[in-house]
Enzyme design. Structure first.
Site, PDB file in Angstrom:
ATOM      1  N   LYS A 226       0.817  -1.218   0.000  1.00 11.86           N
ATOM      2  CA  LYS A 226       0.000   0.000   0.000  1.00 11.86           C
ATOM      3  C   LYS A 226       0.849   1.266   0.000  1.00 11.86           C
ATOM      4  O   LYS A 226       2.017   1.250   0.359  1.00 11.86           O
ATOM      5  CB  LYS A 226      -0.972  -0.021   1.185  1.00 11.86           C
ATOM      6  CG  LYS A 226      -2.146  -0.959   0.865  1.00 11.86           C
ATOM      7  CD  LYS A 226      -3.329  -0.784   1.754  1.00 11.86           C
ATOM      8  CE  LYS A 226      -4.453  -1.673   1.202  1.00 11.86           C
ATOM      9  NZ  LYS A 226      -5.509  -1.892   2.171  1.00 11.86           N
ATOM     10  N   ARG A 260      -3.942 -10.063   4.770  1.00 10.51           N
ATOM     11  CA  ARG A 260      -4.265 -10.063   3.329  1.00 10.51           C
ATOM     12  C   ARG A 260      -3.044  -9.552   2.569  1.00 10.51           C
ATOM     13  O   ARG A 260      -2.547  -8.470   2.858  1.00 10.51           O
ATOM     14  CB  ARG A 260      -5.469  -9.138   3.097  1.00 10.51           C
ATOM     15  CG  ARG A 260      -5.951  -9.068   1.669  1.00 10.51           C
ATOM     16  CD  ARG A 260      -7.131  -8.105   1.566  1.00 10.51           C
ATOM     17  NE  ARG A 260      -7.700  -8.091   0.233  1.00 10.51           N
ATOM     18  CZ  ARG A 260      -7.256  -7.345  -0.768  1.00 10.51           C
ATOM     19  NH1 ARG A 260      -6.223  -6.531  -0.585  1.00 10.51           N
ATOM     20  NH2 ARG A 260      -7.845  -7.404  -1.946  1.00 10.51           N
TER      21      ARG A 260
HETATM   22  N1  HH2 Z   1      -7.508  -3.529   0.561  1.00 10.34           N
HETATM   23  C1  HH2 Z   1      -7.803  -3.550  -0.751  1.00 10.34           C
HETATM   24  C2  HH2 Z   1      -8.890  -4.297  -1.239  1.00 10.34           C
HETATM   25  N2  HH2 Z   1      -9.649  -5.035  -0.396  1.00 10.34           N
HETATM   26  N3  HH2 Z   1     -10.129  -5.779   1.778  1.00 10.34           N
HETATM   27  C3  HH2 Z   1      -9.865  -5.778   3.092  1.00 10.34           C
HETATM   28  N4  HH2 Z   1     -10.614  -6.496   3.939  1.00 10.34           N
HETATM   29  N5  HH2 Z   1      -8.823  -5.047   3.615  1.00 10.34           N
HETATM   30  C4  HH2 Z   1      -8.030  -4.281   2.829  1.00 10.34           C
HETATM   31  O1  HH2 Z   1      -7.118  -3.608   3.365  1.00 10.34           O
HETATM   32  C5  HH2 Z   1      -8.281  -4.257   1.420  1.00 10.34           C
HETATM   33  C6  HH2 Z   1      -9.364  -5.035   0.925  1.00 10.34           C
HETATM   34  C7  HH2 Z   1      -6.965  -2.759  -1.710  1.00 10.34           C
HETATM   35  O2  HH2 Z   1      -5.917  -3.551  -2.218  1.00 10.34           O
HETATM   36  P1  HH2 Z   1      -5.957  -4.284  -3.650  1.00 10.34           P
HETATM   37  O3  HH2 Z   1      -7.093  -5.250  -3.728  1.00 10.34           O
HETATM   38  O4  HH2 Z   1      -4.649  -4.895  -3.907  1.00 10.34           O
HETATM   39  O5  HH2 Z   1      -6.122  -3.126  -4.692  1.00 10.34           O
HETATM   40  P2  HH2 Z   1      -7.330  -2.635  -5.587  1.00 10.34           P
HETATM   41  O6  HH2 Z   1      -8.403  -2.159  -4.675  1.00 10.34           O
HETATM   42  O7  HH2 Z   1      -6.729  -1.531  -6.420  1.00 10.34           O
HETATM   43  O8  HH2 Z   1      -7.802  -3.793  -6.429  1.00 10.34           O
END
Ligand code: HH2
Length: 285
Positions: A226, A260
């Site tokens: 992040k 995660r």
């Molecule tokens: N962060 C992201 C997405 N889903 N769910 C939970 N429970 N906690 C988190 O911190 C969280 C999440 C964002 O990360 P990522 O899926 O890699 O990116 P994007 O939203 O751009 O797909």
């Protein structure tokens, strides 16, 4: 934690053991996610990546069809379903809990029909009809805190006491789930790193993560790659592995039960070291 025995999360008949840290591997089937967007463009590529993460030790695979990075373009439910559903179907029988990362009721409904075991909702299950939909499914739920929406959350977020406000939001959501008859053994909570928080807010939440223990639910954290890690190290997304593992380990030391991550192998190793050292002395072989 539920009952007096070993901690676990009920996931539609499966019991996810939380007596040691569990790793949730991220599987984004989006063109625009901040770190892995476009990398798993076909169902076959997505499933291969999921299998790799399970081989590396992931206990949960979190399938996402819409980026929630700050300022991301929202997709409609039909587009999100078209991205997520074939992958959830193809993961049937995989040796892991299959989670769907969505804020949309329609996507949850289709994914649960296709066999998903868990709903991970960055909107804290606040969408219309969402709680009613998931209540009887028996699926596990991750309830996350977010200030604003992905479109607005980076616009100068402000709190009096970030930890207190996250706690009070999560308490309210747990009450709503309880009122809907959802057993507490199905629910984990997440402070939502990066979702409507400045670097200072994120650091304070991580430093005081143990305060979330007051909720009595397993804590899930998503810190992997992040922007807070980029702000601290000066590294771009592809260079944040070590920082992500360090942050995950700090979270485990402060009571997180589920991490995660995009970087499963490294995080599983860190969790193994943590579990070995943190386990009660009598449990160490
Ligand atoms: N962060 C992201 C997405 N889903 N769910 C939970 N429970 N906690 C988190 O911190 C969280 C999440 C964002 O990360 P990522 O899926 O890699 O990116 P994007 O939203 O751009 O797909």
């Amino acid at each position: 934690m539920p009952g007096n025995g070993a901690p676990f999360l009920s996931c539609r008949g499966r019991r996810l053991d939380l007596s040691r840290p569990a790793v949730m591997g991220v599987l984004n089937v989006t063109p625009d996610s901040f770190s892995d967007g476009g990398r798993h463009a076909t169902v076959a590529a997505a499933v291969a990546h999921a299998r790799r993460m399970v081989d590396e030790g992931a206990a949960i695979i979190d399938v996402g069809g819409e980026s929630t990075r700050p300022g991301a373009r929202p997709v409609d439910a039909g587009e999100e379903i078209a991205r997520v559903l074939p992958v959830v179907r193809a993961l049937d029988g995989i040796d892991a809990v299959v989670s769907v990362d969505t804020m949309r009721r329609e996507v949850m409904a289709e994914a649960l029909d296709a066999g998903a075991h868990m709903v991970n909702d960055v909107n804290g299950l606040r969408g219309e009809g969402v709680i009613g939909l998931v209540a009887d499914s028996g699926c596990a739920l991750c309830v996350m805190h977010m200030l604003g929406t992905p479109a607005t959350m980076a616009d100068d977020p402000s709190y009096g006491d970030v930890v207190g406000e996250v706690l009070s939001f999560l308490r309210g959501r747990l009450r709503a789930l309880r009122d809907a008859g959802i057993g507490e053994d199905r629910v984990c909570v997440d402070p939502g790193f990066g979702f409507g928080k400045t670097l200072a807010h994120n650091c304070e939440l991580l430093a005081r993560l143990a305060d979330l223990g007051a909720l009595g639910r397993p804590v899930l954290v998503g810190l992997s790659r992040k922007s807070m890690l980029g702000a601290i190290t000066g590294r771009d997304v592809d260079g944040r592995l070590c920082a992500g593992v360090a942050a995950a380990t700090i979270a485990l030391a402060h009571g997180a039960a589920i991490v995660r991550t995009h970087d499963v192998a490294a995080t599983v190793d860190a969790a193994a070291v943590f579990a070995r050292v943190a386990a009660p002395a009598g449990a160490r072989a």
